[in-house]
Design an enzyme around this catalytic site. Structure first.
Site, PDB file in Angstrom:
ATOM      1  N   GLY A  46       1.048  -1.088  -0.429  1.00  0.00           N
ATOM      2  CA  GLY A  46       0.075   0.078   0.002  1.00  0.00           C
ATOM      3  C   GLY A  46       0.831   1.186  -0.104  1.00  0.00           C
ATOM      4  O   GLY A  46       1.931   1.254   0.676  1.00  0.00           O
ATOM      5  N   GLN A  51       3.164   9.773   1.019  1.00  0.00           N
ATOM      6  CA  GLN A  51       4.313   8.770   1.155  1.00  0.00           C
ATOM      7  C   GLN A  51       5.460   9.791  -0.080  1.00  0.00           C
ATOM      8  O   GLN A  51       6.815   9.114  -0.010  1.00  0.00           O
ATOM      9  CB  GLN A  51       4.101   7.995   1.105  1.00  0.00           C
ATOM     10  CG  GLN A  51       3.899   7.009   2.600  1.00  0.00           C
ATOM     11  CD  GLN A  51       3.829   5.832   2.489  1.00  0.00           C
ATOM     12  OE1 GLN A  51       2.397   5.236   1.775  1.00  0.00           O
ATOM     13  NE2 GLN A  51       4.389   4.767   3.092  1.00  0.00           N
ATOM     14  N   CYS A  93       5.848   0.253   8.195  1.00  0.00           N
ATOM     15  CA  CYS A  93       5.641   1.689   6.867  1.00  0.00           C
ATOM     16  C   CYS A  93       7.120   2.036   6.155  1.00  0.00           C
ATOM     17  O   CYS A  93       8.284   1.628   5.844  1.00  0.00           O
ATOM     18  CB  CYS A  93       4.976   2.490   7.586  1.00  0.00           C
ATOM     19  SG  CYS A  93       4.699   3.528   6.154  1.00  0.00           S
ATOM     20  N   LEU A  94       6.893   1.683   4.536  1.00  0.00           N
ATOM     21  CA  LEU A  94       7.952   2.085   3.870  1.00  0.00           C
ATOM     22  C   LEU A  94       8.259   3.757   4.143  1.00  0.00           C
ATOM     23  O   LEU A  94       9.439   3.764   4.084  1.00  0.00           O
ATOM     24  CB  LEU A  94       7.291   2.157   1.925  1.00  0.00           C
ATOM     25  CG  LEU A  94       6.982   1.138   1.714  1.00  0.00           C
ATOM     26  CD1 LEU A  94       6.737   1.854   0.780  1.00  0.00           C
ATOM     27  CD2 LEU A  94       8.024  -0.174   1.698  1.00  0.00           C
ATOM     28  N   HIS A 135      -3.881   1.706   7.244  1.00  0.00           N
ATOM     29  CA  HIS A 135      -2.766   2.305   7.544  1.00  0.00           C
ATOM     30  C   HIS A 135      -2.802   3.705   6.903  1.00  0.00           C
ATOM     31  O   HIS A 135      -2.000   4.359   6.919  1.00  0.00           O
ATOM     32  CB  HIS A 135      -2.160   1.339   7.662  1.00  0.00           C
ATOM     33  CG  HIS A 135      -0.337   1.791   7.497  1.00  0.00           C
ATOM     34  ND1 HIS A 135       0.452   1.557   8.354  1.00  0.00           N
ATOM     35  CD2 HIS A 135       0.338   2.804   6.675  1.00  0.00           C
ATOM     36  CE1 HIS A 135       2.075   1.817   8.213  1.00  0.00           C
ATOM     37  NE2 HIS A 135       1.436   2.630   7.086  1.00  0.00           N
ATOM     38  N   GLU A 136      -3.075   3.096   5.396  1.00  0.00           N
ATOM     39  CA  GLU A 136      -3.135   4.271   4.447  1.00  0.00           C
ATOM     40  C   GLU A 136      -3.850   5.401   4.678  1.00  0.00           C
ATOM     41  O   GLU A 136      -3.650   6.355   3.706  1.00  0.00           O
ATOM     42  CB  GLU A 136      -3.567   3.588   3.144  1.00  0.00           C
ATOM     43  CG  GLU A 136      -2.490   2.063   2.063  1.00  0.00           C
ATOM     44  CD  GLU A 136      -0.742   2.293   2.606  1.00  0.00           C
ATOM     45  OE1 GLU A 136      -0.629   3.326   2.529  1.00  0.00           O
ATOM     46  OE2 GLU A 136      -0.261   1.555   3.530  1.00  0.00           O
ATOM     47  N   HIS A 139      -2.179   8.203   6.891  1.00  0.00           N
ATOM     48  CA  HIS A 139      -1.493   9.058   6.405  1.00  0.00           C
ATOM     49  C   HIS A 139      -2.099  10.534   5.461  1.00  0.00           C
ATOM     50  O   HIS A 139      -1.263  11.392   5.642  1.00  0.00           O
ATOM     51  CB  HIS A 139      -0.642   8.025   4.894  1.00  0.00           C
ATOM     52  CG  HIS A 139       0.177   7.120   5.513  1.00  0.00           C
ATOM     53  ND1 HIS A 139       1.636   7.625   6.168  1.00  0.00           N
ATOM     54  CD2 HIS A 139       0.212   5.524   5.237  1.00  0.00           C
ATOM     55  CE1 HIS A 139       2.581   6.445   6.204  1.00  0.00           C
ATOM     56  NE2 HIS A 139       2.237   5.654   5.131  1.00  0.00           N
TER      57      HIS A 139
HETATM   58 NI    NI Z   1       2.243   3.640   5.355  1.00  0.00          NI
END
Ligand code: NI
Length: 171
Positions: A46, A51, A93-94, A135-136, A139
């Site tokens: 995701g 991000q 998370c990236l 989660h997304e 963000h």
């Molecule tokens: Ni994330």
């Protein structure tokens, strides 16, 4: 299509509240395509527009099943309209390097969202898929999964992250 640079904690862009999308044009479709490519290159399951330093309410989530060709779902202006129950699952998370932790989330959610051409849709999700979506969407509100941890765990990560960045700069 292009792979974009993933912004990492503690970059302040990750803390902004992203803006609703009202123009469904070619640049939105390019953003979505780039986000999908960036997500798969990482690799991740995701990705939210903040991000990649774009403060707009856009997410992409992987919906590939098993060995099939990669398939992703782009969601514009996603919103949780109903939720039910709770679950505890491991997240990473990236944008938050070298950390995974258990986070409490809703078990089932109902979402409204728009496709990149502006069409309105609804979707229900549960279990792992519901975790990824929550989660997304976090963000888009400037929230990271570390915000759901205890203050102690969060401050330990902050310190560790600071050291990581100092080591990178020294190298
Ligand atoms: Ni994330």
């Amino acid at each position: 299509m292009a792979v974009r640079k993933i912004i990492e904690y503690p970059d302040p862009v990750l803390r902004h509240t992203a803006e609703s999308v009202s123009t469904f044009d070619e640049s939105l479709r390019t953003l979505v395509a780039d986000m999908a490519e960036t997500m798969y290159a990482a690799p991740g399951i995701g990705l939210a527009a903040p991000q990649v330093a774009v403060s707009q309410r856009v997410i992409v989530v992987d919906v590939s099943k098993g060995e099939e060709e990669k398939q992703f779902l782009p969601m514009v202006n996603p919103e949780i309209i109903e939720h039910e129950g709770s679950q505890l699952d491991e997240e990473g998370c990236l944008s938050v390097p070298e950390l995974t932790a258990q986070v409490k989330r809703f078990k089932k959610i109902q979402l409204s969202y728009q496709s990149p051409d502006g069409e309105h849709h609804q979707l229900s999700a549960e279990d792992r898929f519901a975790v990824v979506l929550q989660h997304e969407i976090d963000h888009l509100n400037g929230v990271l999964f570390i915000d759901h941890l205890t203050p102690l765990k969060r401050s330990l990560y902050k310190k560790r992250r600071k050291k990581m960045l100092e080591t990178q700069q020294a190298a």
